[in-house]
Design an enzyme around this catalytic site. Sequence first.
Site, PDB file in Angstrom:
ATOM      1  NE  ARG A 209     -42.172  23.115 -84.582  1.00 29.37           N
ATOM      2  CZ  ARG A 209     -41.013  23.517 -85.110  1.00 29.37           C
ATOM      3  NH1 ARG A 209     -40.805  23.437 -86.403  1.00 29.37           N
ATOM      4  NH2 ARG A 209     -40.053  23.992 -84.324  1.00 29.37           N
ATOM      5  CE1 TYR A 210     -46.706  20.326 -82.790  1.00 33.09           C
ATOM      6  CE2 TYR A 210     -45.212  21.842 -81.692  1.00 33.09           C
ATOM      7  CZ  TYR A 210     -45.457  20.621 -82.283  1.00 33.09           C
ATOM      8  OH  TYR A 210     -44.447  19.696 -82.361  1.00 33.09           O
TER       9      TYR A 210
ATOM     10  NE  ARG B 141     -47.280  22.472 -78.106  1.00 35.21           N
ATOM     11  CZ  ARG B 141     -48.216  21.770 -78.740  1.00 35.21           C
ATOM     12  NH1 ARG B 141     -49.450  22.246 -78.854  1.00 35.21           N
ATOM     13  NH2 ARG B 141     -47.922  20.612 -79.279  1.00 35.21           N
TER      14      ARG B 141
ATOM     15  CB  CYS C  13     -25.718  27.455 -74.952  1.00 29.73           C
ATOM     16  SG  CYS C  13     -27.060  27.333 -76.133  1.00 29.73           S
TER      17      CYS C  13
ATOM     18  CB  CYS D 284     -25.002  19.973 -77.164  1.00 29.26           C
ATOM     19  SG  CYS D 284     -25.590  20.630 -75.599  1.00 29.26           S
TER      20      CYS D 284
ATOM     21  CB  CYS E 276     -26.763  21.944 -80.846  1.00 25.91           C
ATOM     22  SG  CYS E 276     -28.000  23.249 -80.778  1.00 25.91           S
TER      23      CYS E 276
ATOM     24  NE  ARG F  83     -34.303  26.075 -82.375  1.00 23.88           N
ATOM     25  CZ  ARG F  83     -35.052  25.871 -81.284  1.00 23.88           C
ATOM     26  NH1 ARG F  83     -34.536  26.072 -80.082  1.00 23.88           N
ATOM     27  NH2 ARG F  83     -36.309  25.482 -81.401  1.00 23.88           N
TER      28      ARG F  83
ATOM     29  CG  ASP G 166     -33.865  16.984 -84.008  1.00 27.04           C
ATOM     30  OD1 ASP G 166     -34.901  16.366 -84.325  1.00 27.04           O
ATOM     31  OD2 ASP G 166     -33.765  17.683 -82.985  1.00 27.04           O
TER      32      ASP G 166
ATOM     33  CG  ASP H 144     -38.993  18.170 -83.349  1.00 28.30           C
ATOM     34  OD1 ASP H 144     -39.981  18.851 -83.687  1.00 28.30           O
ATOM     35  OD2 ASP H 144     -38.494  18.189 -82.214  1.00 28.30           O
TER      36      ASP H 144
ATOM     37  CE  LYS I 203     -40.595  18.164 -79.189  1.00 27.65           C
ATOM     38  NZ  LYS I 203     -40.651  19.411 -79.924  1.00 27.65           N
TER      39      LYS I 203
HETATM   40  S1  SF4 Z   1     -28.713  21.604 -77.410  1.00 34.29           S
HETATM   41 FE1  SF4 Z   1     -28.082  23.475 -78.494  1.00 34.29          FE
HETATM   42  S2  SF4 Z   1     -29.415  25.066 -77.658  1.00 34.29           S
HETATM   43 FE2  SF4 Z   1     -29.467  23.336 -76.207  1.00 34.29          FE
HETATM   44  S3  SF4 Z   1     -27.820  23.782 -74.708  1.00 34.29           S
HETATM   45 FE3  SF4 Z   1     -26.939  22.457 -76.290  1.00 34.29          FE
HETATM   46  S4  SF4 Z   1     -26.021  23.913 -77.740  1.00 34.29           S
HETATM   47 FE4  SF4 Z   1     -27.471  25.088 -76.500  1.00 34.29          FE
END
Ligand code: SF4
Length: 361
Positions: free
Chosen positions: A91-92, A95, A104, A108, A111, A113, A272, A309, A316
């Site tokens: 994206r940048y 990096r 994971c 979460c 999340c 993603r 997000d 973001d 960001k």
């Molecule tokens: S935010 Fe998403 S990628 Fe990060 S630990 Fe939680 S579930 Fe996994």
Amino acid sequence: MTAAKVLRSPADLVAAQIVRPNRLAALEQVAARYAVAITPELAELIDPSDPHDAIARQFVPDERELAMHPDESPDPIGDDAHSPVEGVVHRYPDRVLLKVVNACAVYCRFCFRRETVGPGQGGLSRAALAAALDYIRATPQIWEVILTGGDPLVLSPRRLKDVVAQLAAIGHVKVIRVHTRLPVAAPERVTAALVRALRSDKATFVVLHANHPRELTEQARVACARFIDAGIPMLSQSVLLRGVNDDVATLGALMRTLVECRIKPYYLHHADLAPGTAHLRTTIAEGQALLRALHGRTSGLCQPAYVLDIPGGHGKSPIGPNYLSADGSTIEDFDGRRHAYPSTVPLDHAATGKITAVSNL
Ligand code: SF4
């Protein structure tokens, strides 16, 4: 309540007495859509008698996740638009993200993603990883590689060591950064072998994702100390979440606890626009008010950058409160009082054009 195993389904959550049986059918619909996993360490922190428990709110599925707000998107930060090869987000200019695995230790509910992470999602195949490393090798402007996912630290130490060694062998890659939730989600998995796997002659930083001070248990602190004592500095990133850390006492305690663990607060992300997460988002104005209060009450070491973001993959940007007036003539102090500031450009800079040169950097 004590769970001996990772809780991976609503039935597990009912059996562990974290959710009531009458929610089972609704939560099974959520679990069919988005991954569920709560490690014993995090389950242990949940108080089932508290309907507003800040740990449960982050990890226990919620019926509201099935409602998608029109502004939400399956790819809220626009990873796909900047992916030149599988697993790489560029994206940048200087990096890249290298998404080595899509699993994971814990999932979460907010999340960003969430559409791509989960236990069955696997990681980069051997061929895809080779192609991603080829891209990094062939792109000399890449100064920093950020290992992310998913959680890169769920890889075996052997596989992680191999990835790190290949990155470290690339001359123009000077910095390796690792984004992880493992030290709070499964601290016992931060073994000496895992820490050794990250060591190379490149500057390496581990960035811990933690959102509530209770996540920094004694075991989590020991896990973090293993990195730091091995010479790997730690930073943190947190997500501002409604009902989890959106009050100044909790946010301040989180930042102080991190600093006490020798972890420098780095980013506070505005949540997000991930699908089904509206109930967990604050407004930006609320976030700015919290940052202003934090500035007034806690050490400079405890101040993260509040960032957003930009949807669509535009990167960001900092969105913290502004203390300087628009014309630069007054500045606000930590107590909210305004003070005059001379806003004229120093004559010698104006004459030599130094200011212009800096702004062109
Ligand atoms: S935010 Fe998403 S990628 Fe990060 S630990 Fe939680 S579930 Fe996994």
